[in-house]
Enzyme design. Structure first.
Site, PDB file in Angstrom:
ATOM      1  CG  HIS A  96      57.259  45.103  22.431  1.00 50.64           C
ATOM      2  ND1 HIS A  96      57.684  43.843  22.796  1.00 50.64           N
ATOM      3  CD2 HIS A  96      58.019  45.461  21.356  1.00 50.64           C
ATOM      4  CE1 HIS A  96      58.655  43.458  21.979  1.00 50.64           C
ATOM      5  NE2 HIS A  96      58.880  44.420  21.102  1.00 50.64           N
TER       6      HIS A  96
ATOM      7  NE  ARG B  33      47.625  58.231  -3.817  1.00 53.64           N
ATOM      8  CZ  ARG B  33      47.682  59.220  -4.694  1.00 53.64           C
ATOM      9  NH1 ARG B  33      48.361  59.039  -5.835  1.00 53.64           N
ATOM     10  NH2 ARG B  33      47.081  60.360  -4.478  1.00 53.64           N
TER      11      ARG B  33
ATOM     12  NE  ARG C 172      53.324  41.512  12.961  1.00 52.26           N
ATOM     13  CZ  ARG C 172      53.771  42.040  11.830  1.00 52.26           C
ATOM     14  NH1 ARG C 172      53.039  41.944  10.733  1.00 52.26           N
ATOM     15  NH2 ARG C 172      54.923  42.659  11.779  1.00 52.26           N
TER      16      ARG C 172
END
Length: 356
Positions: free
Chosen positions: A245, A118, A238
Site C-alpha cells: 500500500h 461527534r 494491523r
C-alpha cells in the site's frame, strides 16, 4: 448459503453477513435503533440496488444522497454533501447512515458518521469485491487530499457489514480483478496455503463461480477480523495489511486518483515490495516470481508506468501514514505468508527497485 462472522471488539463488536439474496430480505432492521436513516450510494450503484434497500426501510424517515462515482470524488466537497444531507433529514444522535457501494462510499459514509454530532452509527453494504474483502471491515474511514490518499480520517467501526454476493454480478471486470488483488494480499502476508489456493483456483474465481466467491470473501473477512481484534488502531500487526500500500498509494496519488484503481495500484505495490525484499536479501526471488506471475494472470501491470519518476514516488511515499519521526516504514516480506514492518530501508534501495 449464507455465512456469518463476527468482529470481536467488546461493546463495539459487529457481525459480517455474507451470502446471496440479502438485499430486500429485511436484513437491515436488526441493526437500526433510531427512526432516521440516510442511505449514501453513488450514481452507478443507486440505480441497481437502492430500491431493494429502501424496501427494507418502510416506517423510517429516510434520506438519500448520491455521490459521483470514483476515487477522484473522495473529497472534502463530497463529504460536505453527505453532512448537508444529514442536516436535511434533521439527523439526531440515533440516526444511522447506510453505505451502499464500494470503498469510496463506505470510507466517506463512515467518516461522515464519525463526525456528525461527534459520532453516529453506520452500516456497510459493500457492492464491490474490494469493499467486501477489505475496506468495509475494520472501521478505517476517510477522504483523500491532493497530497496523498486517506490523509484525513478516523477509526469508526460499522454497526454491521452485509455483503450480498449477488451484487458482484454487475461489477465490471476491471473492478472485479482489482478487488481480487486485495484478497490475494491475505495469502501473501499471512497464509502460504491460501496463496497456493489462489494459484490453483484463479480461473474459477475469475469465472465468478459462486462457491469460489463465497470462499474468497469469507476467508478474507475471517483473517481481517482476527487482525482487527488484536490491533484495532494499527499500532502493530494491523499495519501488515498495508503490504504493497505504501507504493500503491503513491501510484494513486501521482496518477491523480484516476489512472489506477486502488486494487491495481496495490497489486503493483505488492510486486514492488516483494522485489525490494529480494533485493535486500530478506526473501527468496522465487516467491517474488510467484507473486508477479499471479498478478500478471490478473492482467495487471507489474512495472511502473511510463512517466512515473522514482524520485517522485519516494516523495509521495514520505507522506504515507506509516512514516514515524520522518522515517519511512515499509511492509516487506520474508516470502509468501510472512510479512514484517521494516523501518529505515535505505532510500537508495527503494529507488533502485523503482528504477529496475
Amino acid at each position: 448459503m449464507n455465512h456469518r462472522l463476527a468482529v470481536d471488539l467488546g461493546e463495539r463488536s459487529y457481525p459480517i453477513i455474507i451470502g446471496s439474496g440479502l438485499l430486500g430480505a429485511d436484513r437491515l432492521r436488526p441493526h437500526l435503533d433510531g427512526r432516521q436513516v440516510l442511505v449514501v450510494s453513488n450514481e452507478t450503484i443507486a440505480p441497481l440496488y437502492l430500491d431493494k434497500v429502501l424496501a427494507d426501510l418502510h416506517g423510517y424517515r429516510v434520506g438519500q444522497h448520491i455521490l459521483r462515482d470514483g476515487e477522484p470524488f473522495k473529497t472534502w466537497d463530497e463529504l460536505g454533501g453527505i453532512l448537508a444531507a444529514l442536516a436535511g433529514i434533521r439527523a439526531s444522535r440515533d440516526a444511522v447512515i447506510i453505505a451502499l457501494g464500494g470503498g469510496v462510499v463506505g470510507d466517506m459514509s463512515g467518516f461522515a458518521a464519525s463526525v456528525w454530532m461527534r459520532g453516529i452509527e453506520f452500516l456497510q453494504i459493500p457492492t464491490t469485491l474490494l469493499a467486501m474483502v477489505d475496506s468495509s471491515v475494520g472501521g478505517k474511514t476517510g477522504v483523500n487530499l491532493p497530497e496523498g490518499k486517506n490523509l484525513v480520517g478516523a477509526f469508526h467501526q460499522p454497526r454491521a457489514v452485509i455483503a450480498d454476493l449477488d451484487t458482484l454480478n454487475t461489477l465490471p471486470e476491471r473492478e472485479f480483478r482489482a478487488g481480487l488483488a486485495e484478497a490475494i494480499k491475505y495469502g501473501a502476508i499471512v497464509d502460504a496455503g491460501l496463496f497456493e489456493w489462489y494459484e490453483r483456483h484463479l480461473d474459477a474465481i475469475l469465472a465468478r463461480d459462486p462457491m469460489a466467491l463465497l470462499e474468497v470473501v469469507k476467508t478474507s473477512c475471517t483473517i481481517k477480523a482476527d487482525i482487527v481484534k488484536r490491533d484495532e488502531h494499527e499500532h502493530g500487526d494491523r499495519a501488515l495489511l498495508n503490504f504493497g500500500h505504501t507504493f500503491g498509494h503513491a501510484i494513486e496519488t501521482l496518477g491523480g486518483y484516476s489512472q489506477h484503481l486502488h486494487g491495481e495500484a496495490v497489486a503493483l505495490g505488492m510486486v514492488l515490495a516483494a522485489r525490494l525484499s529480494t533485493a535486500l536479501k530478506r526473501a527468496p526471488a522465487a516467491d517474488s516470481g510467484r507473486l508477479t506471475a499471479l498478478i500478471e494472470r490478473l492482467g495487471m501491470p507489474t512495472t511502473l508506468p511510463p512517466g512515473f519518476s522514482p524520485a517522485a514516488m519516494v516523495a509521495a511515499m514520505r507522506l504515507d501514514k506509516k512514516v514515524l519521526n520522518d522515517t519511512l516504514r515499509l511492509i516487506l516480506w520474508r516470502g509468501i505468508g510472512q510479512a514484517d514492518i521494516v523501518p529505515g530501508v535505505p532510500e537508495a534501495d527503494i529507488l533502485a527497485t523503482l528504477s529496475a
